[in-house]
Design an enzyme around this catalytic site. Structure first.
Site, PDB file in Angstrom:
ATOM      1  CD  GLN A 102      36.696  36.104  34.214  1.00  0.00           C
ATOM      2  OE1 GLN A 102      36.759  37.237  33.766  1.00  0.00           O
ATOM      3  NE2 GLN A 102      36.604  35.046  33.427  1.00  0.00           N
ATOM      4  CG  HIS A 120      35.850  39.360  38.872  1.00  0.00           C
ATOM      5  ND1 HIS A 120      35.425  39.230  37.572  1.00  0.00           N
ATOM      6  CD2 HIS A 120      37.142  39.797  38.788  1.00  0.00           C
ATOM      7  CE1 HIS A 120      36.411  39.569  36.741  1.00  0.00           C
ATOM      8  NE2 HIS A 120      37.458  39.903  37.454  1.00  0.00           N
ATOM      9  CB  CYS A 128      31.965  49.004  55.604  1.00  0.00           C
ATOM     10  SG  CYS A 128      31.781  50.793  55.788  1.00  0.00           S
ATOM     11  CB  SER A 188      33.989  37.659  26.629  1.00  0.00           C
ATOM     12  OG  SER A 188      34.257  38.456  27.766  1.00  0.00           O
TER      13      SER A 188
HETATM   14  P1  OAD Z   1      31.040  37.735  29.355  1.00  0.00           P
HETATM   15  O1  OAD Z   1      29.589  38.028  29.380  1.00  0.00           O
HETATM   16  O2  OAD Z   1      31.957  38.814  28.924  1.00  0.00           O
HETATM   17  O3  OAD Z   1      31.313  36.473  28.431  1.00  0.00           O
HETATM   18  C1  OAD Z   1      30.563  35.313  28.561  1.00  0.00           C
HETATM   19  C2  OAD Z   1      31.065  34.347  27.520  1.00  0.00           C
HETATM   20  O4  OAD Z   1      30.374  33.124  27.695  1.00  0.00           O
HETATM   21  C3  OAD Z   1      30.851  34.791  26.072  1.00  0.00           C
HETATM   22  O5  OAD Z   1      32.072  34.718  25.373  1.00  0.00           O
HETATM   23  C4  OAD Z   1      29.828  33.787  25.540  1.00  0.00           C
HETATM   24  O6  OAD Z   1      30.054  33.462  24.164  1.00  0.00           O
HETATM   25  C5  OAD Z   1      30.083  32.590  26.424  1.00  0.00           C
HETATM   26  N1  OAD Z   1      28.936  31.692  26.609  1.00  0.00           N
HETATM   27  C6  OAD Z   1      27.612  31.956  26.540  1.00  0.00           C
HETATM   28  N2  OAD Z   1      26.887  30.865  26.808  1.00  0.00           N
HETATM   29  C7  OAD Z   1      27.762  29.867  27.056  1.00  0.00           C
HETATM   30  C8  OAD Z   1      27.633  28.492  27.402  1.00  0.00           C
HETATM   31  N3  OAD Z   1      26.441  27.906  27.554  1.00  0.00           N
HETATM   32  N4  OAD Z   1      28.766  27.777  27.589  1.00  0.00           N
HETATM   33  C9  OAD Z   1      29.987  28.332  27.442  1.00  0.00           C
HETATM   34  N5  OAD Z   1      30.158  29.638  27.116  1.00  0.00           N
HETATM   35  C10 OAD Z   1      29.075  30.394  26.935  1.00  0.00           C
HETATM   36  O7  OAD Z   1      31.408  37.176  30.823  1.00  0.00           O
HETATM   37  P2  OAD Z   1      32.825  37.082  31.522  1.00  0.00           P
HETATM   38  O8  OAD Z   1      33.875  36.684  30.560  1.00  0.00           O
HETATM   39  O9  OAD Z   1      32.617  36.278  32.740  1.00  0.00           O
HETATM   40  O10 OAD Z   1      33.262  41.524  35.921  1.00  0.00           O
HETATM   41  O11 OAD Z   1      33.043  38.573  31.932  1.00  0.00           O
HETATM   42  C11 OAD Z   1      34.149  38.909  32.698  1.00  0.00           C
HETATM   43  C12 OAD Z   1      33.799  39.962  33.687  1.00  0.00           C
HETATM   44  O12 OAD Z   1      33.174  41.075  33.008  1.00  0.00           O
HETATM   45  C13 OAD Z   1      32.754  39.564  34.711  1.00  0.00           C
HETATM   46  O13 OAD Z   1      33.309  38.853  35.795  1.00  0.00           O
HETATM   47  C14 OAD Z   1      32.222  40.876  35.148  1.00  0.00           C
HETATM   48  C15 OAD Z   1      32.058  41.526  33.811  1.00  0.00           C
HETATM   49  O14 OAD Z   1      32.052  42.919  33.817  1.00  0.00           O
HETATM   50  C16 OAD Z   1      32.962  42.221  36.997  1.00  0.00           C
HETATM   51  O15 OAD Z   1      31.821  42.379  37.369  1.00  0.00           O
HETATM   52  C17 OAD Z   1      34.158  42.760  37.697  1.00  0.00           C
END
Ligand code: OAD
Length: 246
Positions: A102, A120, A128, A188
């Site tokens: 993602q 993503h 564009c 998350s």
């Molecule tokens: P999040 O910020 O929602 O979640 C990040 C996760 O990583 C959390 O559950 C943390 O507990 C965990 N975390 C933090 N440090 C860590 C580490 N060192 N090792 C392992 N885990 C760790 O990010 P995403 O799940 O990627 O979408 O969010 C999904 C999408 O929401 C993103 O791609 C973005 C966002 O809005 C778009 O931009 C379309």
């Protein structure tokens, strides 16, 4: 601190050939990039509606462009983490492998991942806003440059309310459903449809591993939840496979 992989892992992985890994912002946290929802995460202090939607770009293209330019600079300066590199090792170990990310920061490619889909998009590409044509990418301008059609260029990432790239998503669903081992690392598990991929894998019979210092909605489904940072948890999983001679 994880000292060794729980015994259930080498047992589950012993004869597995097909492995899928889904990553989120947590894996890049160890490269120094902010997550979205973790402590200090983007969406804790910024409203995604003002930065990551087509409406936001229409209303204030300069602000949105600048925010992505800034993130691109951060990503350029960052180095792949041990977690990124461990995924490359898994790609070498499993005969059939897919990384679904993602993340838009390009760190997996820089670590050496090859068999991967970016569901993503990628912050280093642009397209564009009007006609969708790809631009050269990495424009250094302070405001969005114009396409030959006259429209404004935007980062080639998926914003809230937008569809995911069809081909990448189709591959992600297909390979998740076929996976024998599925690892969800640093996500998350709150954003769809990515959050449903581990469940598709589980329904298909995969052994589901979650790596995250915090519990998530996925934790209830996981066969193995490792509450640790991506780098150290991935290292012990890889060590256990190496100990099997893989
Ligand atoms: P999040 O910020 O929602 O979640 C990040 C996760 O990583 C959390 O559950 C943390 O507990 C965990 N975390 C933090 N440090 C860590 C580490 N060192 N090792 C392992 N885990 C760790 O990010 P995403 O799940 O990627 O979408 O969010 C999904 C999408 O929401 C993103 O791609 C973005 C966002 O809005 C778009 O931009 C379309």
């Amino acid at each position: 601190m994880v000292e060794a992989a729980p015994a259930i892992w080498p047992k589950a992985a012993a004869r597995a050939r097909r492995c899928v890994v889904l990553t989120g912002a947590g894996i890049s946290a160890e490269s120094g990039l902010a997550t979205f929802r973790g402590p200090g995460g983007w969406w804790r202090n910024h409203d995604p509606q003002t930065l990551a939607t087509p409406q936001a770009f229409r209303k204030n293209p300069g602000l949105v462009w600048e925010w992505y330019q800034w993130r691109r600079e951060q990503a350029k300066r960052a180095e792949p983490s041990s977690g990124h590199r461990a995924i490359v090792v898994l790609e070498d170990i499993f005969p059939e492998f897919l990384l679904i990310t993602q993340n838009v920061d390009g760190l997996h490619q820089r670590a050496g991942s090859r068999r991967m889909v970016e569901i993503h998009g990628n912050i280093f590409r642009e397209k564009c806003f009007d006609c969708g044509q790809s631009g050269p990418g990495c424009s250094e301008t302070k405001s969005p440059p114009r396409c030959s059609c006259g429209g404004l260029m935007r980062p080639d990432v998926v914003w809230f309310g937008e569809a995911l790239p069809a081909e990448a998503l189709e591959t992600a669903w297909r390979e998740s459903a076929r996976a024998e081992i599925f690892l969800a690392v640093g996500t998350s598990g709150l954003v769809q449809p990515a959050a449903s991929l581990p469940l598709a894998a589980k329904q298909g019979g995969a052994f589901l591993v979650e790596i995250n210092p915090e519990p998530t909605p996925l934790s209830n489904w996981a066969d193995l939840s490792i509450r640790a940072k991506a780098g150290e948890a991935m290292a012990v999983l890889v060590d256990a496979l190496r100990a099997q001679g893989r």
